[in-house]
Design a protein around this motif. Structure first.
Motif, PDB file in Angstrom:
ATOM      1  N   LEU A  12     -17.338 -29.772  -7.354  1.00 55.24           N
ATOM      2  CA  LEU A  12     -18.783 -29.940  -7.260  1.00 55.24           C
ATOM      3  C   LEU A  12     -19.251 -31.050  -8.202  1.00 55.24           C
ATOM      4  CD1 LEU A  12     -21.542 -29.108  -6.173  1.00 55.24           C
ATOM      5  CD2 LEU A  12     -21.589 -27.273  -7.883  1.00 55.24           C
ATOM      6  N   ILE A  13     -18.723 -31.070  -9.409  1.00 54.59           N
ATOM      7  CA  ILE A  13     -19.071 -32.121 -10.375  1.00 54.59           C
ATOM      8  C   ILE A  13     -18.678 -33.487  -9.836  1.00 54.59           C
ATOM      9  CG2 ILE A  13     -18.536 -33.057 -12.674  1.00 54.59           C
ATOM     10  CD1 ILE A  13     -18.250 -30.078 -13.590  1.00 54.59           C
ATOM     11  N   GLU A  14     -17.479 -33.590  -9.287  1.00 55.34           N
ATOM     12  CA  GLU A  14     -17.018 -34.868  -8.720  1.00 55.34           C
ATOM     13  C   GLU A  14     -17.910 -35.341  -7.582  1.00 55.34           C
ATOM     14  OE1 GLU A  14     -12.860 -35.074  -7.651  1.00 55.34           O
ATOM     15  OE2 GLU A  14     -12.296 -34.054  -9.519  1.00 55.34           O
ATOM     16  N   LEU A  15     -18.328 -34.427  -6.719  1.00 52.92           N
ATOM     17  CA  LEU A  15     -19.207 -34.790  -5.603  1.00 52.92           C
ATOM     18  C   LEU A  15     -20.561 -35.262  -6.106  1.00 52.92           C
ATOM     19  CD1 LEU A  15     -18.392 -31.999  -3.009  1.00 52.92           C
ATOM     20  CD2 LEU A  15     -17.998 -34.446  -2.730  1.00 52.92           C
ATOM     21  N   LEU A  16     -21.143 -34.519  -7.055  1.00 50.52           N
ATOM     22  CA  LEU A  16     -22.442 -34.914  -7.603  1.00 50.52           C
ATOM     23  C   LEU A  16     -22.361 -36.258  -8.325  1.00 50.52           C
ATOM     24  CD1 LEU A  16     -24.176 -31.712  -9.036  1.00 50.52           C
ATOM     25  CD2 LEU A  16     -24.816 -33.057  -7.058  1.00 50.52           C
ATOM     26  N   ALA A  27     -23.571 -35.343 -14.026  1.00 52.91           N
ATOM     27  CA  ALA A  27     -23.222 -34.374 -12.983  1.00 52.91           C
ATOM     28  C   ALA A  27     -22.759 -33.058 -13.608  1.00 52.91           C
ATOM     29  CB  ALA A  27     -22.132 -34.948 -12.079  1.00 52.91           C
ATOM     30  N   ARG A  28     -21.965 -33.144 -14.672  1.00 52.54           N
ATOM     31  CA  ARG A  28     -21.491 -31.937 -15.351  1.00 52.54           C
ATOM     32  C   ARG A  28     -22.671 -31.142 -15.921  1.00 52.54           C
ATOM     33  NH1 ARG A  28     -18.600 -34.284 -18.943  1.00 52.54           N
ATOM     34  NH2 ARG A  28     -16.951 -34.749 -17.462  1.00 52.54           N
ATOM     35  N   ARG A  29     -23.608 -31.832 -16.564  1.00 46.47           N
ATOM     36  CA  ARG A  29     -24.786 -31.147 -17.106  1.00 46.47           C
ATOM     37  C   ARG A  29     -25.597 -30.488 -15.990  1.00 46.47           C
ATOM     38  NH1 ARG A  29     -25.031 -35.641 -20.620  1.00 46.47           N
ATOM     39  NH2 ARG A  29     -26.587 -36.655 -19.320  1.00 46.47           N
ATOM     40  N   ALA A  30     -25.772 -31.212 -14.875  1.00 43.96           N
ATOM     41  CA  ALA A  30     -26.546 -30.667 -13.752  1.00 43.96           C
ATOM     42  C   ALA A  30     -25.878 -29.423 -13.180  1.00 43.96           C
ATOM     43  CB  ALA A  30     -26.712 -31.728 -12.662  1.00 43.96           C
ATOM     44  N   VAL A  31     -24.555 -29.465 -13.017  1.00 49.34           N
ATOM     45  CA  VAL A  31     -23.830 -28.321 -12.456  1.00 49.34           C
ATOM     46  C   VAL A  31     -23.921 -27.124 -13.396  1.00 49.34           C
ATOM     47  CG1 VAL A  31     -21.529 -27.449 -11.872  1.00 49.34           C
ATOM     48  CG2 VAL A  31     -22.298 -29.655 -10.974  1.00 49.34           C
ATOM     49  N   LEU A  32     -23.724 -27.350 -14.687  1.00 53.16           N
ATOM     50  CA  LEU A  32     -23.824 -26.238 -15.639  1.00 53.16           C
ATOM     51  C   LEU A  32     -25.225 -25.633 -15.641  1.00 53.16           C
ATOM     52  CD1 LEU A  32     -21.664 -27.617 -18.587  1.00 53.16           C
ATOM     53  CD2 LEU A  32     -21.114 -25.715 -17.045  1.00 53.16           C
ATOM     54  N   HIS A  33     -26.240 -26.476 -15.553  1.00 57.81           N
ATOM     55  CA  HIS A  33     -27.620 -25.987 -15.498  1.00 57.81           C
ATOM     56  C   HIS A  33     -27.848 -25.155 -14.228  1.00 57.81           C
ATOM     57  CE1 HIS A  33     -31.917 -25.930 -16.288  1.00 57.81           C
ATOM     58  NE2 HIS A  33     -32.114 -26.300 -15.025  1.00 57.81           N
ATOM     59  N   MET A  34     -27.351 -25.650 -13.102  1.00 59.04           N
ATOM     60  CA  MET A  34     -27.526 -24.910 -11.847  1.00 59.04           C
ATOM     61  C   MET A  34     -26.799 -23.573 -11.877  1.00 59.04           C
ATOM     62  SD  MET A  34     -27.549 -27.715  -8.765  1.00 59.04           S
ATOM     63  CE  MET A  34     -26.045 -28.559  -9.202  1.00 59.04           C
ATOM     64  N   ILE A  35     -25.624 -23.541 -12.498  1.00 60.91           N
ATOM     65  CA  ILE A  35     -24.882 -22.279 -12.582  1.00 60.91           C
ATOM     66  C   ILE A  35     -25.643 -21.273 -13.439  1.00 60.91           C
ATOM     67  CG2 ILE A  35     -22.779 -21.207 -13.512  1.00 60.91           C
ATOM     68  CD1 ILE A  35     -21.283 -23.756 -12.552  1.00 60.91           C
ATOM     69  N   ARG A  36     -26.207 -21.748 -14.557  1.00 66.47           N
ATOM     70  CA  ARG A  36     -26.993 -20.849 -15.415  1.00 66.47           C
ATOM     71  C   ARG A  36     -28.227 -20.328 -14.678  1.00 66.47           C
ATOM     72  NH1 ARG A  36     -25.465 -24.503 -19.552  1.00 66.47           N
ATOM     73  NH2 ARG A  36     -27.372 -25.692 -19.300  1.00 66.47           N
TER      74      ARG A  36
END
Length: 199
Positions: A12-16, A27-36
């Motif tokens: 998911l991070i790679e795609l973003l 992308a990593r920050r966005a994914v972690l935020h979305m997971i939270r």
């Protein structure tokens, strides 16, 4: 050192990270935020992306993006006033619509002519533009292309193709509203000076 993120999250991070304006860290920050915020963001985002993937399509007439074969702008009879605004891409069309000052129809080229990238008229929607001018009885074509070398080359090419058939205009270029001369580049100042008008 092993990657701390599971493979699905890594994917998911790679795609973003492939999206414009997002690198791996963003992308990593966005994914972690979305997971939270999974219930508030991740699940609704995934559902909406699935719906858009199934319904989004390019307007067969102008190239805009919508959910029908003919977009709302092309389907609106009031917008068929004989004026066609030519833009490079859908983002430019949407920017013009946000300004809410143009009441005609659009034509999205899908890019600009570029000898370096081997992009010619056939790779763009220029042939369709020429057909539309005749078929829709267009009286004015506004060339709203970016003020780049490729944008201006494309504008000159289209102007040559349509010479004598329609009135051709382009957007004025120069000092933006609220702009300060000290912050403007030389090209913008030059364009503003050359496009000056009497007050």
């Amino acid at each position: 050192m092993s990657d701390p993120a599971p493979k699905d999250i890594d994917n998911l991070i790679e795609l973003l990270a492939k999206l414009p304006g997002l690198g791996p860290r963003s992308a990593r920050r966005a994914v972690l935020h979305m997971i939270r915020k999974r219930a508030l963001l991740l699940t609704p985002l995934a559902d909406q992306m699935q719906r858009v993937a199934e319904t989004a399509r390019e307007c067969l007439n102008c190239g805009n993006v919508g959910t029908a074969d003919i977009c709302n702008i092309c389907a609106d009879e009031k917008r068929g006033n004989g004026i066609l605004c030519v833009v490079e891409d859908v983002a430019d069309l949407w920017a013009m619509e946000r300004a809410a000052v143009f009441k005609g129809r659009y034509h999205v080229l899908g890019g600009t002519l570029s000898a370096l990238d081997a992009v010619g008229p056939e790779e763009l929607r220029i042939p369709q533009l020429l057909d539309r001018v005749t078929a829709e009885g267009i009286g004015e074509v506004i060339l709203a292309l970016n003020a780049t070398v490729d944008g201006q080359t494309t504008a000159h090419y289209i102007a040559d193709q349509l010479e004598g058939q329609v009135t051709l205009t382009s957007l004025a270029q120069g000092v933006p509203i609220g702009g300060e001369l000290d912050y403007l580049d030389e090209g913008t100042i030059s364009a503003a000076l050359n496009a000056r008008r009497q007050i």
